[in-house]
Design an enzyme around this catalytic site. Structure first.
Site, PDB file in Angstrom:
ATOM      1  N   GLU A 104       0.773  -1.336   0.030  1.00  0.00           N
ATOM      2  CA  GLU A 104      -0.043  -0.107  -0.187  1.00  0.00           C
ATOM      3  C   GLU A 104       0.838   1.190  -0.124  1.00  0.00           C
ATOM      4  O   GLU A 104       1.955   1.226   0.509  1.00  0.00           O
ATOM      5  CB  GLU A 104      -0.861   0.030   1.388  1.00  0.00           C
ATOM      6  CG  GLU A 104      -1.544  -1.208   1.528  1.00  0.00           C
ATOM      7  CD  GLU A 104      -1.939  -1.204   2.887  1.00  0.00           C
ATOM      8  OE1 GLU A 104      -2.272  -0.254   3.717  1.00  0.00           O
ATOM      9  OE2 GLU A 104      -2.137  -2.487   3.417  1.00  0.00           O
ATOM     10  N   LYS A 106       2.285   4.497   1.623  1.00  0.00           N
ATOM     11  CA  LYS A 106       2.700   5.093   2.793  1.00  0.00           C
ATOM     12  C   LYS A 106       2.637   6.623   2.744  1.00  0.00           C
ATOM     13  O   LYS A 106       3.491   7.044   2.282  1.00  0.00           O
ATOM     14  CB  LYS A 106       3.987   4.614   3.431  1.00  0.00           C
ATOM     15  CG  LYS A 106       4.126   5.308   4.709  1.00  0.00           C
ATOM     16  CD  LYS A 106       5.681   4.679   5.101  1.00  0.00           C
ATOM     17  CE  LYS A 106       6.046   5.371   6.841  1.00  0.00           C
ATOM     18  NZ  LYS A 106       5.862   6.718   6.773  1.00  0.00           N
ATOM     19  N   ASP A 108       2.446  10.428   4.127  1.00  0.00           N
ATOM     20  CA  ASP A 108       3.140  11.176   5.249  1.00  0.00           C
ATOM     21  C   ASP A 108       2.219  12.240   5.722  1.00  0.00           C
ATOM     22  O   ASP A 108       2.241  13.314   5.340  1.00  0.00           O
ATOM     23  CB  ASP A 108       4.343  11.870   4.537  1.00  0.00           C
ATOM     24  CG  ASP A 108       5.337  12.092   5.596  1.00  0.00           C
ATOM     25  OD1 ASP A 108       5.582  11.761   6.540  1.00  0.00           O
ATOM     26  OD2 ASP A 108       6.445  12.763   5.036  1.00  0.00           O
ATOM     27  N   TYR A 209      -6.842   2.861   6.209  1.00  0.00           N
ATOM     28  CA  TYR A 209      -6.014   1.752   5.572  1.00  0.00           C
ATOM     29  C   TYR A 209      -6.152   0.640   6.684  1.00  0.00           C
ATOM     30  O   TYR A 209      -5.493  -0.646   6.055  1.00  0.00           O
ATOM     31  CB  TYR A 209      -4.538   2.218   5.248  1.00  0.00           C
ATOM     32  CG  TYR A 209      -3.836   2.762   6.452  1.00  0.00           C
ATOM     33  CD1 TYR A 209      -3.089   1.922   7.536  1.00  0.00           C
ATOM     34  CD2 TYR A 209      -3.678   4.101   6.833  1.00  0.00           C
ATOM     35  CE1 TYR A 209      -2.488   2.313   8.643  1.00  0.00           C
ATOM     36  CE2 TYR A 209      -3.144   4.508   7.878  1.00  0.00           C
ATOM     37  CZ  TYR A 209      -2.390   3.773   8.729  1.00  0.00           C
ATOM     38  OH  TYR A 209      -2.058   4.168  10.027  1.00  0.00           O
ATOM     39  N   LYS A 297      10.979   2.712   2.599  1.00  0.00           N
ATOM     40  CA  LYS A 297      11.086   4.295   2.611  1.00  0.00           C
ATOM     41  C   LYS A 297      11.856   4.704   1.276  1.00  0.00           C
ATOM     42  O   LYS A 297      12.776   4.016   1.108  1.00  0.00           O
ATOM     43  CB  LYS A 297      12.102   4.681   3.737  1.00  0.00           C
ATOM     44  CG  LYS A 297      11.227   4.464   5.026  1.00  0.00           C
ATOM     45  CD  LYS A 297      10.154   5.536   5.439  1.00  0.00           C
ATOM     46  CE  LYS A 297      10.396   6.915   5.720  1.00  0.00           C
ATOM     47  NZ  LYS A 297       9.653   7.621   6.045  1.00  0.00           N
ATOM     48  N   CYS A 389      40.131  14.925  24.589  1.00  0.00           N
ATOM     49  CA  CYS A 389      38.660  15.370  24.625  1.00  0.00           C
ATOM     50  C   CYS A 389      38.438  16.962  24.683  1.00  0.00           C
ATOM     51  O   CYS A 389      38.919  17.711  25.434  1.00  0.00           O
ATOM     52  CB  CYS A 389      38.207  14.920  25.803  1.00  0.00           C
ATOM     53  SG  CYS A 389      36.291  14.990  26.175  1.00  0.00           S
ATOM     54  N   CYS A 392      36.925  17.665  28.726  1.00  0.00           N
ATOM     55  CA  CYS A 392      37.795  17.454  29.918  1.00  0.00           C
ATOM     56  C   CYS A 392      39.175  17.542  29.468  1.00  0.00           C
ATOM     57  O   CYS A 392      40.101  17.725  30.518  1.00  0.00           O
ATOM     58  CB  CYS A 392      37.357  16.257  30.414  1.00  0.00           C
ATOM     59  SG  CYS A 392      37.721  14.737  29.644  1.00  0.00           S
ATOM     60  N   CYS A 405      36.700   9.189  24.929  1.00  0.00           N
ATOM     61  CA  CYS A 405      37.143   9.899  26.163  1.00  0.00           C
ATOM     62  C   CYS A 405      37.171   8.930  27.290  1.00  0.00           C
ATOM     63  O   CYS A 405      36.026   8.331  27.522  1.00  0.00           O
ATOM     64  CB  CYS A 405      36.162  11.051  26.309  1.00  0.00           C
ATOM     65  SG  CYS A 405      36.752  11.856  28.010  1.00  0.00           S
ATOM     66  N   CYS A 410      33.827  12.804  32.745  1.00  0.00           N
ATOM     67  CA  CYS A 410      33.682  13.701  31.909  1.00  0.00           C
ATOM     68  C   CYS A 410      32.287  14.303  31.805  1.00  0.00           C
ATOM     69  O   CYS A 410      31.483  13.447  31.701  1.00  0.00           O
ATOM     70  CB  CYS A 410      34.287  13.612  30.521  1.00  0.00           C
ATOM     71  SG  CYS A 410      34.289  14.638  29.151  1.00  0.00           S
TER      72      CYS A 410
END
Length: 647
Positions: A104, A106, A108, A209, A297, A389, A392, A405, A410
């Site tokens: 079917e 789809k 939006d 649907y 999709k 990092c 930190c 890290c 941190c």
């Protein structure tokens, strides 16, 4: 002409116009009879239940009320390639021989659920979280693409998508004070607007649907669902494609891909479903999705823009992720300002530089990704690989393709860890957001989740924005979370690769936190939702001294994770690990599972080395074959009833 005759005639004309797109009278004739009916209603004080005069915008609401759906509305898993779709076919083929599929459009828009009782429309609601949605009955009454009265007299929930046609949106924007960017947001905004007159002005409609619930039992197939909807006057876009093999499904998807650019409704994919409804009960659901349906999709929207800078984010596990700041660009009706890259290797592969133009793609309502550079300029600057990092200053550790890290304390790691621990699907400590976790870090020196259980009203009163009511609510939620389900607690720990489904499996299998902490790699791998990498991650997580100390601190603070055991009525299936496969003549799979668990047994989703019994029905597939090869005891429904003492 009686009032009943006027209503029936107007509803017939309305159905022809709004549902069939084939009007038999002009607007002038419709309006004349409508005005005559309204005058008669005012004169008599009587308004029939299905009168078209009920479809007008009322007074604005102060807020939406919540509505609990009779049956849960699931979202759909997604595929973006035919290879991913093949995995779906494989899963279905293991359970159902010669499956028939429907395909079917789809659409939006915004998912809607309409409820009918005794043939009368009683309520409209949004999907919400699938269990509870918002009551939007007043807004829905302004829409004319659904009936107020139907032939079916039981209790009914039907599903549809609220949409605004592209031509309608274009016409609306010609005179709108604030033009709407895209049809999807326009439809959602029309339905979720507290003023029904705004809904009426935007002219949404609903494309139906599916049936979500029928008190007399569901139709036997998706085809019968569509027949029911059409017969009862619901607007459907067109009937689904019926496909008898995988190639026919892919052909139907390709056809939708070609046609979707010519239709007047926004669509972003196709929905593939197993046609046979009883077989769906056998295949079942994950925590989020039905296993018997999937959304394919279509290729996402793409655009070109310039990279302004690249910042590095640090997650709760310490992994660094590059985030590109972009020159704003409109993409699928949304203004995009940033996009993700996976890691430094991704930056190199895609040749991304600051100042360069890049191709970006937005897909599935998530933050866009950069596909690659399309043009460099004289001002383009390469992106350096970080060594420390950015938060930190710790020296980064490289593990595989990613940078980490190593400092557990941190700030973004701590804040992410606490926010995840307190999230709705974890310990569900309402009000303790990521922003609040940041305040805890900065002003209360909170570094571990266990420390939140020692917070006092005096501590919280020192924070900006914390008044007595908010303080009381958070402290109450923290206290309430101590009595936690084991599955939620496991998920809250934030172990890499352990989502809600895996956490539920771990809780169901190991029963207690102590058993899980002592579990070895082999016992973990035996579970359906745990692979080798996740199993290693679980073992390593619990064996890390800092993590072990944190779990001990949580328990010492009064957190008592418990496995919610089902009431056991007898020990008929005690010690049995049971797999259900095929379609049983009398029981639904969920009913049989409940009976087994109530009588001391444990149900499994697949045949493993622990399986001791298989309950097999019609059209049993690979699970039955595996059980036969393994010499596992197999029973049918008749033997099942004998064990329970049911004649």
């Amino acid at each position: 002409m009686t009032m009943r005759q006027m209503v029936d005639q107007l509803n017939k004309w309305s159905h022809e116009y709004y549902v069939l797109d084939n009007p038999s009278v002009d607007d002038r004739e419709y309006d004349a009879l409508y005005d005559k009916l309204r005058a008669l209603e005012e004169e008599t004080g009587e308004v029939l239940f299905d009168s078209p005069t009920r479809r007008v915008g009322g007074e604005p609401l102060k807020s939406f009320s919540r509505h609990e759906h009779i049956s849960r509305l699931y979202s759909l898993d997604k595929a973006v390639t035919f290879e991913q779709l093949d995995s779906f076919f494989t899963r279905i083929g293991k359970v159902v021989s010669d499956p028939v599929y429907t395909v079917e459009y789809k659409f939006d828009g915004l998912t809607m659920c309409l409820t009918y009782e005794d043939g009368k429309f009683v309520r409209a609601s949004t999907r919400g979280n699938g269990v509870v949605g918002e009551d939007v009955t007043a807004q829905c009454l302004t829409i004319r693409s659904f009936p107020l009265a139907i032939d079916y007299k039981g209790v009914l929930e039907v599903k549809g998508e609220a949409v605004i046609r592209l031509s309608v949106l274009k016409k609306y924007n010609e005179t709108a004070a604030e033009p709407l960017k895209n049809a999807r947001n326009a439809a959602a905004g029309a339905i979720r607007n507290l003023d029904p007159s705004v809904t009426a002005a935007r002219k949404p409609e609903i494309m139906f649907y599916d049936i979500n619930y029928m008190s007399d039992g569901m139709p036997a197939s998706q085809r019968e669902c569509y027949d029911f909807l059409t017969k009862n006057g619901f607007k459907v876009f067109n009937k689904p494609w019926i496909c008898h093999n995988e190639d026919e499904v892919k052909d139907a998807i390709n056809q939708i891909e070609l046609e979707r650019r010519q239709i007047d409704v926004l669509t972003d994919g196709a929905v593939v479903k197993l046609d046979n409804v009883p077989a769906r009960d056998v295949i079942g659901f994950t925590d989020k999705f039905p296993r018997w349906a999937i959304a394919y999709k279509f290729e996402a929207e793409e655009s070109v823009t310039r990279v302004k800078e690249v910042r590095w984010q640090v997650g709760r596990t310490g992994k660094l992720t590059p985030l590109a700041e972009l020159e704003p660009v409109d993409l699928a009706g949304v203004t995009v300002r940033r996009a993700t890259l996976n890691n430094f290797g991704d930056i190199i592969r895609k040749d991304v530089k600051v100042g360069s133009k890049v191709l970006i793609r937005r897909s599935n309502e998530v933050i866009p990704e950069i596909l690659g550079a399309v043009e460099h300029t004289e001002g383009s600057v390469g992106i350096e690989k970080p060594t420390r990092c950015p938060f930190c200053g710790s020296e980064l550790v490289e593990v595989g393709a990613n940078l980490f890290c190593p400092d557990r304390m941190c700030k973004p790691r701590v804040v992410g860890r606490i926010a995840h621990f307190c999230s709705k699907d974890a310990m569900d400590i309402e009000g303790l957001s990521e922003m609040t976790a940041g305040q805890f870090y900065d002003q209360l020196n909170i570094r571990e989740c266990s420390q939140i259980y020692s917070l006092t009203a005096e501590d919280l009163s020192s924070l900006d924005g914390f008044k007595d009511k908010k303080i009381g609510n958070i402290l109450g939620a923290i206290s309430k979370s101590k009595d936690s389900e084991l599955a939620r607690f496991i998920f809250a720990l934030g172990i890499e690769g352990v989502g809600k489904v895996a956490a539920a499996d771990l809780a169901s299998t190991f029963k207690t936190l102590e058993n899980l902490r002592a579990a070895d790699r082999e016992s973990l791998i035996a579970l359906e939702n745990i692979g080798e990498i996740t199993a290693d991650g679980i073992v390593n997580w619990f064996s890390t001294p800092e993590n072990a100390a944190e779990v001990d601190a949580l328990l010492a603070a009064g957190v008592t994770p418990k496995n919610k055991q089902k009431e056991v009525k007898s020990s008929i299936f005690a010690g049995e690990f049971v797999v259900l496969t095929g379609t049983l003549p009398t029981y639904k799979r969920s009913q049989a599972q409940k009976i087994i668990e109530e009588n001391g047994g444990m149900c499994q989703s697949s045949v493993t080395a622990k399986t001791t019994l298989v309950l097999a029905g019609d059209e049993a597939g690979s699970k039955l074959d595996k059980a036969k090869k393994s010499g596992i005891k197999i029973i049918d429904e008749s033997e099942f009833k004998n064990m329970l003492g049911i004649e």
